[in-house]
Write an enzyme that holds these catalytic residues in place. Structure first.
Site, PDB file in Angstrom:
ATOM      1  CB  CYS A   7      -0.890   0.015   1.231  1.00 24.84           C
ATOM      2  SG  CYS A   7      -2.045  -1.362   1.319  1.00 24.84           S
ATOM      3  CG  ASN A  33       1.004   1.670   3.819  1.00 22.87           C
ATOM      4  OD1 ASN A  33      -0.110   1.819   3.328  1.00 22.87           O
ATOM      5  ND2 ASN A  33       2.101   2.173   3.275  1.00 22.87           N
ATOM      6  N   GLY A  34       0.079  -1.738   6.665  1.00 27.47           N
ATOM      7  CA  GLY A  34       0.451  -2.697   7.700  1.00 27.47           C
ATOM      8  C   GLY A  34      -0.733  -3.481   8.219  1.00 27.47           C
ATOM      9  CD  GLU A  56      22.081 -15.391  -3.412  1.00 32.56           C
ATOM     10  OE1 GLU A  56      21.434 -15.552  -4.455  1.00 32.56           O
ATOM     11  OE2 GLU A  56      21.587 -14.992  -2.340  1.00 32.56           O
ATOM     12  CG  HIS A  94      25.300 -39.367   9.202  1.00 28.02           C
ATOM     13  ND1 HIS A  94      25.390 -40.719   9.433  1.00 28.02           N
ATOM     14  CD2 HIS A  94      24.262 -38.917   9.966  1.00 28.02           C
ATOM     15  CE1 HIS A  94      24.435 -41.095  10.271  1.00 28.02           C
ATOM     16  NE2 HIS A  94      23.746 -40.012  10.612  1.00 28.02           N
ATOM     17  CD1 TRP A 133      -0.798  -4.180  -3.737  1.00 31.34           C
ATOM     18  CD2 TRP A 133      -2.484  -5.494  -4.403  1.00 31.34           C
ATOM     19  NE1 TRP A 133      -0.543  -4.574  -5.022  1.00 31.34           N
ATOM     20  CE2 TRP A 133      -1.559  -5.382  -5.454  1.00 31.34           C
ATOM     21  CE3 TRP A 133      -3.639  -6.261  -4.598  1.00 31.34           C
ATOM     22  CZ2 TRP A 133      -1.744  -6.017  -6.678  1.00 31.34           C
ATOM     23  CZ3 TRP A 133      -3.816  -6.891  -5.811  1.00 31.34           C
ATOM     24  CH2 TRP A 133      -2.881  -6.768  -6.831  1.00 31.34           C
ATOM     25  CE  LYS A 151      19.017 -13.975   0.369  1.00 39.43           C
ATOM     26  NZ  LYS A 151      18.990 -15.041  -0.632  1.00 39.43           N
ATOM     27  NE  ARG A 207       5.222   2.174  -2.067  1.00 38.99           N
ATOM     28  CZ  ARG A 207       5.489   1.947  -0.785  1.00 38.99           C
ATOM     29  NH1 ARG A 207       4.704   1.176  -0.076  1.00 38.99           N
ATOM     30  NH2 ARG A 207       6.542   2.480  -0.210  1.00 38.99           N
ATOM     31  CD  GLU A 267      17.590 -17.750   1.386  1.00 37.63           C
ATOM     32  OE1 GLU A 267      17.557 -16.520   1.208  1.00 37.63           O
ATOM     33  OE2 GLU A 267      17.780 -18.563   0.463  1.00 37.63           O
ATOM     34  CE  LYS A 306      15.435  -9.442  -7.137  1.00 38.17           C
ATOM     35  NZ  LYS A 306      15.824  -9.848  -5.775  1.00 38.17           N
TER      36      LYS A 306
END
Length: 608
Positions: A2, A99-100, A487, A503, A75, A484, A27, A480, A603
């Site tokens: 929003c 917003n939120g 990357e 193991h 939204w 990161k 947005r 993940e 990207k």
């Protein structure tokens, strides 16, 4: 996401508010509105469903006068995308854009209804309007009424407020959702980002967490969360082109990490009906309850989101779930079950490997559901149904907010799927929805550990190899975290299931290898800590991400411990994604790498 804009001036502001809303169209939104205060004594508003042109047409037919005004692009979150649910929300005395997400709005709504307040929408925002109005009715001055109301709100939000009779006052507040203050000549502004104000001013101050601001035409007074008067640095920003800016962050990646409370709240709000305590999916072109097998396909970070979803769907939905890397999937020529559901996850919707896998699944007569952040993409056009994340543009190549928004959608889908199969009842669905609704505010709490994580990163940056450990839902978060770090800092890192250490990988442990252990208290906590102790016994340098309970029990065993808020085990992946993102970011900054555009990476990968 929003969008918010507010202007307090000496001349009519509606047309300039609409121009600000136009700059926020990037947005995404499904309704828009403006409210103004005319002569300080008459609140009025115009709202429209759909594109901004509809609001412009409404204003052309019924112009809005007034030198104080607020606007919003929405939204749909709580409540459908109707004119009635569009912002600004207003009573005769107060108008608000928001917003939120307000976590405790149901309790507040019930309390206010008992005092005679009548609610006309399904939104959490309307609760704010009635709460401030109620304090004014009790005799509080407008500033005091707004301050008192803000203290009752729980959640992550940004607000702009105007009040009947106050022709030289606008109030803003930021908690877990961005809000900027703009300085002009004999006028002042509020915006959800600098882009909203780019046609008005280059002088911007970024409100900090917990700030409340009271502005008039010539000045602003900012209060911190303890009601102390504070100052915030004024920046000269160059956003005349309307380009997305970094705000007061050094890198887009950091800005996008800090946006997560807001965008995750936005995404959850589009799928969770907090009044009913249930997930509301769009109409599906297939019977969700009849699905016999699920295949989830993605690349990179989205693949780890898929792995988390496998745990969720198997645990609560009791269904077999396969997870595949898109680039390998179609070359295996897998046999896919009849009446199966194939879920594809992509930030851009243009990922070549994922799109090719989607086409293979279609050839196998699978139902196709895609989870995307970009509308009108190739994958959207070729899917049976799409669930959108609402992360907004993600500029940093290393995905952060897109990942947690993907997790948000997948968590909601897992709950709805389980309910459709009858593996959870309405009470359990409501409990999980409440747990998810708490996440944005707790994310904001996690960001308060940024300085401690930065100090940790200075040590990790010295390493050549780093190992991440997790079990259960935190195993994909460990992978993940390792991705990161690779990357953006170019340090070799691997994520392992903690139980697999003995193991093979335990052979790598020595005093030069940092070990990042991710272990919220829960069913697998003791087992993970046992694996951590094996590492410590071999001189491994352990950095421990746990919660307050875990930190109290085992925090002293690690080199450094970060104690996150306690949350339901189901939603911990959303929370624990943030510290591993922050760690990678600060390591990369310490090493001097190009954080937003790391070498060799793009990207959106649009070739195989």
């Amino acid at each position: 996401m929003c969008g918010i804009i507010g202007i307090i001036s000496q001349t009519d502001v509606a047309s300039r508010i609409v121009e600000g809303l136009r700059r926020l169209e990037y947005r995404g939104y499904d309704s828009a509105g403006v409210a103004t205060l005319h002569d300080g004594k008459s609140l009025d508003r115009r709202r429209a469903q759909g594109k901004l042109i509809n609001l412009e047409n409404e204003l052309a037919q019924k112009p809005l006068l007034g030198s104080v005004g607020i606007g919003h692009t929405r939204w749909a979150t709580h409540g459908e995308p109707t004119v009635e649910n569009a912002h600004p929300h207003a009573s005769e005395k107060v108008a608000v854009v928001h917003n939120g997400i307000i976590e405790n709005f149901r309790d507040l709504r019930e309390k206010l209804s008992g005092k005679g307040h009548v609610f006309h929408t399904q939104t959490d925002t309307e609760t704010i309007v009635h709460l401030i109005t109620d304090y004014i009715d009790q005799g509080l001055a407008p500033r005091a009424a707004a301050a008192a109301a803000l203290k009752e709100l729980e959640g992550a939000f940004a607000l702009a407020i105007i009040i009947d009779g106050e022709n030289d006052l606008m109030i803003g507040a930021r908690r877990g959702s961005p809000l900027v203050l703009g300085y002009g000549d004999d006028e002042m502004y509020l915006g959800s980002d600098a882009i909203a104000l780019s046609h008005l001013t280059r002088k911007i101050a970024y409100l900090e967490e917990g700030d409340r601001v009271e502005i008039n035409k010539n000045s602003a007074q900012i209060f911190d969360q303890d009601d102390n008067v504070v100052s915030r640095e004024i920046h000269e920003v160059d956003v005349a082109s309307g380009a997305i800016d970094k705000g007061n962050y050094k890198h887009f990646m950091m800005k996008e990490i800090y946006e997560q409370p807001s965008v995750v709240g936005q995404t959850l709000g589009t799928l969770i009906d907090p009044l009913q305590g249930q997930v509301k999916l769009p109409k599906l072109p297939f019977d969700l309850a009849s699905i016999e097998r699920v295949t989830i396909i993605a690349c990179g970070t989205s693949y780890y989101a898929a792995m988390v979803a496998k745990y969720w769907m198997e645990q609560v939905g009791r269904i077999n779930v396969d997870v595949d890397i898109a680039s390998e999937f179609r070359y295996r020529e897998p046999v896919m079950a009849k009446n199966g559901l194939a879920i594809f996850i992509s930030q851009s919707g243009e990922t070549a490997d994922t799109l090719a896998a989607l086409r293979y699944a279609k050839s196998q007569d699978q139902h196709i559901l895609s989870i995307l952040n970009v509308a009108k993409s190739s994958m959207e056009r070729e899917s049976d149904v799409v669930l959108h994340t609402h992360a907004g543009p993600e500029v940093g190549v290393a995905s952060t907010k897109a990942f947690t928004c993907q997790l948000s959608v997948l968590a909601c889908f897992a709950i709805a799927h389980a309910r459709s199969r009858g593996t959870i009842d309405a009470a359990e669905q409501a409990r999980l929805c409440v747990a998810l609704s708490e996440v944005p505010a707790r994310m904001a709490d996690v960001l308060n550990h940024d300085d401690a994580i930065q100090a940790m990163a200075l040590e990790v940056a010295k390493a050549q190899d780093v190992i991440y450990l997790g079990r259960g839902l935190e195993y994909p978060i460990a992978m993940e975290g390792a991705l990161k770090l690779k990357e953006i800092s170019y340090i070799h890192a691997e994520g392992y299931a903690a139980g697999e250490m003995k193991h093979g990988p335990i052979a790598l442990i020595d005093k030069n290898v940092p070990i990042i252990v991710i272990a919220p208290s829960g069913r697998l906590y003791e087992k993970t800590v046992s694996n951590m102790q094996e590492v410590i016994a071999r001189k491994g340098q352990v950095y421990f991400f746990t919660d307050t309970k875990g930190a109290k029990i085992d925090g002293e065993a690690a080199i450094a411990t970060i104690a996150l808020p306690m949350l339901d085990e189901f939603v911990t992946p959303l929370l624990y994604a943030i510290p591993v993102q922050l760690l990678s970011y600060h390591v990369a900054v310490a090493k001097g790498t190009d954080v937003d555009q790391p070498r060799n990476l793009a990207k959106s990968v649009t070739v195989e």
